[in-house]
Design a protein around this motif. Sequence first.
Motif, mmCIF file in Angstrom:
data_model
loop_
_atom_site.group_PDB
_atom_site.id
_atom_site.type_symbol
_atom_site.label_atom_id
_atom_site.label_comp_id
_atom_site.label_asym_id
_atom_site.label_seq_id
_atom_site.Cartn_x
_atom_site.Cartn_y
_atom_site.Cartn_z
ATOM 1 N N ALA A 1 65.417 2.845 -37.579
ATOM 2 C CA ALA A 1 66.551 2.393 -38.383
ATOM 3 C C ALA A 1 67.096 1.110 -37.757
ATOM 4 N N LEU A 2 67.798 0.304 -38.547
ATOM 5 C CA LEU A 2 68.284 -0.976 -38.045
ATOM 6 C C LEU A 2 69.200 -0.786 -36.846
ATOM 7 N N TYR A 3 70.114 0.180 -36.914
ATOM 8 C CA TYR A 3 71.039 0.359 -35.795
ATOM 9 C C TYR A 3 70.293 0.751 -34.520
ATOM 10 N N GLU A 4 69.179 1.524 -34.668
ATOM 11 C CA GLU A 4 68.378 1.885 -33.490
ATOM 12 C C GLU A 4 67.690 0.653 -32.916
ATOM 13 N N ALA A 5 67.159 -0.194 -33.783
ATOM 14 C CA ALA A 5 66.497 -1.411 -33.321
ATOM 15 C C ALA A 5 67.474 -2.318 -32.580
ATOM 16 N N VAL A 6 68.693 -2.421 -33.100
ATOM 17 C CA VAL A 6 69.707 -3.267 -32.461
ATOM 18 C C VAL A 6 70.095 -2.695 -31.100
ATOM 19 N N GLN A 7 70.316 -1.376 -31.040
ATOM 20 C CA GLN A 7 70.696 -0.764 -29.771
ATOM 21 C C GLN A 7 69.585 -0.892 -28.732
ATOM 22 N N ARG A 8 68.345 -0.731 -29.156
ATOM 23 C CA ARG A 8 67.226 -0.891 -28.218
ATOM 24 C C ARG A 8 67.133 -2.330 -27.725
ATOM 25 N N THR A 9 67.383 -3.269 -28.629
ATOM 26 C CA THR A 9 67.360 -4.676 -28.217
ATOM 27 C C THR A 9 68.414 -4.940 -27.152
ATOM 28 N N LYS A 10 69.599 -4.414 -27.348
ATOM 29 C CA LYS A 10 70.663 -4.605 -26.366
ATOM 30 C C LYS A 10 70.292 -3.958 -25.032
ATOM 31 N N PHE A 11 69.795 -2.721 -25.089
ATOM 32 C CA PHE A 11 69.447 -2.006 -23.864
ATOM 33 C C PHE A 11 68.330 -2.716 -23.106
ATOM 34 N N GLN A 12 67.300 -3.150 -23.836
ATOM 35 C CA GLN A 12 66.189 -3.833 -23.175
ATOM 36 C C GLN A 12 66.618 -5.188 -22.623
ATOM 37 N N THR A 13 67.592 -5.833 -23.259
ATOM 38 C CA THR A 13 68.091 -7.104 -22.731
ATOM 39 C C THR A 13 68.899 -6.875 -21.459
ATOM 40 N N HIS A 14 69.603 -5.742 -21.374
ATOM 41 C CA HIS A 14 70.262 -5.379 -20.108
ATOM 42 C C HIS A 14 69.217 -5.268 -19.002
ATOM 43 N N ARG A 15 68.101 -4.615 -19.310
ATOM 44 C CA ARG A 15 67.021 -4.450 -18.314
ATOM 45 C C ARG A 15 66.468 -5.812 -17.895
ATOM 46 N N LEU A 16 66.283 -6.701 -18.866
ATOM 47 C CA LEU A 16 65.798 -8.043 -18.541
ATOM 48 C C LEU A 16 66.741 -8.729 -17.569
ATOM 49 N N ALA A 17 68.035 -8.633 -17.814
ATOM 50 C CA ALA A 17 69.011 -9.284 -16.929
ATOM 51 C C ALA A 17 68.887 -8.747 -15.509
ATOM 52 N N ARG A 18 68.689 -7.439 -15.374
ATOM 53 C CA ARG A 18 68.528 -6.865 -14.028
ATOM 54 C C ARG A 18 67.261 -7.407 -13.364
ATOM 55 N N ARG A 19 66.181 -7.529 -14.127
ATOM 56 C CA ARG A 19 64.936 -8.055 -13.546
ATOM 57 C C ARG A 19 65.083 -9.520 -13.152
ATOM 58 N N GLN A 20 65.858 -10.267 -13.915
ATOM 59 C CA GLN A 20 66.047 -11.677 -13.580
ATOM 60 C C GLN A 20 66.705 -11.839 -12.213
ATOM 61 N N TYR A 21 67.540 -10.888 -11.836
ATOM 62 C CA TYR A 21 68.163 -10.965 -10.514
ATOM 63 C C TYR A 21 67.166 -10.692 -9.388
#
Length: 311
Positions: free
Chosen positions: A252-272
Amino acid sequence: MNPVVAIIGPTASGKTALAISLAEQFQGEIINADSRQVYRWMDIGTAKPTLEEQSKARHHLLELLNPDQDFSLGAFLALAKSAAEDIHRRDRLPLLVGGTGQYIWAFLEGWNVPEIPPDEEFRRGKERDAEEIGPMALHQQLEAIDPLRAGQLDPRNVRRVIRALEIFHVTGRKPSESIERTLPVRESLVIGLTLERQELYDRIDRRVDRMLAAGFLDEVRQLSAMGYSLGTGPLDSLGYRELGQHLSGELALYEAVQRTKFQTHRLARRQYTWFKLTDPRIYWLNAADPELDQAASRLVEDYLRQGSVVQ
């Protein structure tokens, strides 16, 4: 001195806005060091500088390839070095800007990346493994031979994990040790933008919402209509993968959006892991500071005047 200013930090920390401000003040030109902004038609989801932003400062290494083409570290280094030399010849200031840590340090530390031709049979075998036993199993294989490189890669980024395994297969050397250092870019200034973790997550979430409002889903739909395979290659990127799953009926769209946000949080942690807060080479600034532009300007002024800065 051939000055170079790098502006680094996690996604959504405000690198583009600061870079444009500094470019306007110091006759600078921006060299993109984001591994996804090199692709055409991937504008909203990569937070590519808008046409208005590009009109304020000249940008290099944007929109070089179609979304089904590969872009290697070696290709980035060749193009970035050429751009920096061109900028210096015109007596302007190169500003290296992006969140792809490997690109940033490869340029500043003078990496010499060996040309290792692809082993298509090996790749196809690993791609089959990814389908049959899952991406995490491939990442575990890499972790067993090179924990350092494995720690830098998202297990879901199958293409890069396979490339790292391929380098070991072809050379017998750890991917993290297969790069030679030549002469580093001396006298560079590295400005880092950082935020308290929850504040960064909130900023990421708001940006994803703005992307959706700006037409991110339509961008993904258009790429699919153009014949590009969502979830593969460069389109296995944050947001493109999840919204592609929505368009295929998996989410569902809301699931896709939430996953995008969560995975972007993970990306930020990896960037550090690439941009460490304890790294003495980086002059860290608070991205939420209302006087951020002034603080960065002082650093650049000191750097250009005397070749060094005092924190």
